[in-house]
Motif scaffolding. Structure first.
Motif, short mmCIF file in Angstrom:
data_model
loop_
_atom_site.label_atom_id
_atom_site.label_comp_id
_atom_site.label_asym_id
_atom_site.label_seq_id
_atom_site.Cartn_x
_atom_site.Cartn_y
_atom_site.Cartn_z
N ILE A 1 0.88 -1.34 -0.07
CA ILE A 1 -0.04 -0.10 -0.05
C ILE A 1 0.87 1.20 -0.08
N GLN A 2 2.02 1.22 0.69
CA GLN A 2 2.74 2.30 0.91
C GLN A 2 3.43 2.47 -0.44
N ARG A 3 4.05 1.77 -1.26
CA ARG A 3 4.65 1.81 -2.41
C ARG A 3 3.63 2.16 -3.50
N TYR A 4 2.26 1.76 -3.51
CA TYR A 4 1.15 2.21 -4.35
C TYR A 4 1.32 3.69 -4.17
N TYR A 5 1.15 4.03 -2.86
CA TYR A 5 0.76 5.68 -2.81
C TYR A 5 2.08 6.46 -3.03
N ASP A 6 3.14 5.89 -2.73
CA ASP A 6 4.36 6.55 -2.90
C ASP A 6 4.58 6.69 -4.31
N ASN A 7 4.34 5.80 -5.39
CA ASN A 7 4.46 5.85 -6.66
C ASN A 7 3.52 6.85 -7.34
N LEU A 8 2.29 6.92 -6.73
CA LEU A 8 1.21 7.30 -7.11
C LEU A 8 1.65 9.05 -6.96
N TRP A 9 2.00 9.35 -5.80
CA TRP A 9 2.40 10.77 -5.52
C TRP A 9 3.54 11.29 -6.08
N SER A 10 4.60 10.35 -6.46
CA SER A 10 5.75 10.79 -6.73
C SER A 10 5.47 11.38 -8.28
N VAL A 11 4.70 10.95 -8.95
CA VAL A 11 4.07 11.18 -10.10
C VAL A 11 3.02 12.47 -9.87
N GLY A 12 2.59 12.43 -8.79
CA GLY A 12 1.28 13.17 -8.78
C GLY A 12 1.69 14.91 -8.31
N LYS A 13 2.94 14.88 -8.00
CA LYS A 13 3.53 16.30 -7.97
C LYS A 13 2.90 17.23 -9.29
#
Length: 224
Positions: A11-23
């Motif tokens: 779950i942590q990796r999913y959202y970290d990947n999402l918000w690294s792009v999400g910026k």
């Protein structure tokens, strides 16, 4: 930070990947986060639905102008809802907690840009926090309980950190009774879980039983 499970790491990796792009995401997601929103009568677009949900949460929490209280958002993401409430209720203090380190990094960045001093964001596990007993007047979880591996643990933790007569608000998706019965719906359900690293969706009856066993009373259900 309390050690996390393998599922929680996913779950942590999913959202970290999402918000690294999400910026680089559209501003509406930075302002509102990834939420369904609340399409009350007359609400016709996503941005208004997000604002409607934020207002609704403030109402359910019983927040008022000039009121002093400490509010925790369990699974805060980039903190969009807490930031909205922090602006509307400046005499309250808000804390957001999330597993995602990229989420928290972005939340802190936006908080600094918006000069909000009555809010803080921390990386942590909301089902096993390091907060002292009876630390918060209010706790809310917006579309985040679904990501808890053990939802009963979350409810027990919320009960522990809430002050006597505190209030908890949970907004999420739950099965009315049981999981889908047809093969097609089961496959669609499992596919959705796997794509978003969701451990599983509970039934409404399960959540109610967890709340009761943790000592919560005056439980009110709103079907949105």
């Amino acid at each position: 930070m309390v050690p996390i499970t393998t599922t929680e790491e996913k779950i942590q990796r999913y959202y970290d990947n999402l918000w690294s792009v999400g910026k680089k995401f559209n501003q509406k997601f930075i302002d509102g986060g990834f939420h369904f929103g609340y399409y009350e009568k007359g609400v016709l677009n996503y941005r208004t639905a997000i604002q409607s949900m934020n207002i609704y949460i403030g109402r359910l929490l019983g927040l008022g102008t000039g009121q002093t209280c400490h509010v925790l958002e369990a699974g805060c993401g980039i903190g969009a809802t807490s930031r909205y409430l922090a602006k509307k209720y400046p005499s309250c203090h808000f804390t957001g907690i999330s597993l995602g380190t990229e989420e928290i990094e972005l939340a802190k960045k936006i908080q600094k840009e918006q000069h909000l001093t009555n809010i803080e964001f921390i990386s942590g596990n909301y089902n096993n926090t390091e907060f002292k007993d009876h630390s918060f007047d209010r706790v809310f979880a917006l579309e985040s309980i679904v990501y808890a591996v053990n939802k009963k643990d979350v409810i027990n933790e919320v009960s522990r950190i809430l002050k006597p007569n505190g209030k908890c608000v949970i907004i999420d998706g739950f099965f009315p009774k049981n999981q889908p019965s047809s093969t097609f719906l089961k496959n669609a359900y499992m596919l959705t879980l796997s794509k978003r690293s969701i451990p599983g969706v509970s039934s409404l009856q399960e959540i109610q039983s967890y709340l009761k066993s943790a000592g919560f009373t005056d439980i009110i259900i709103h079907d949105l």
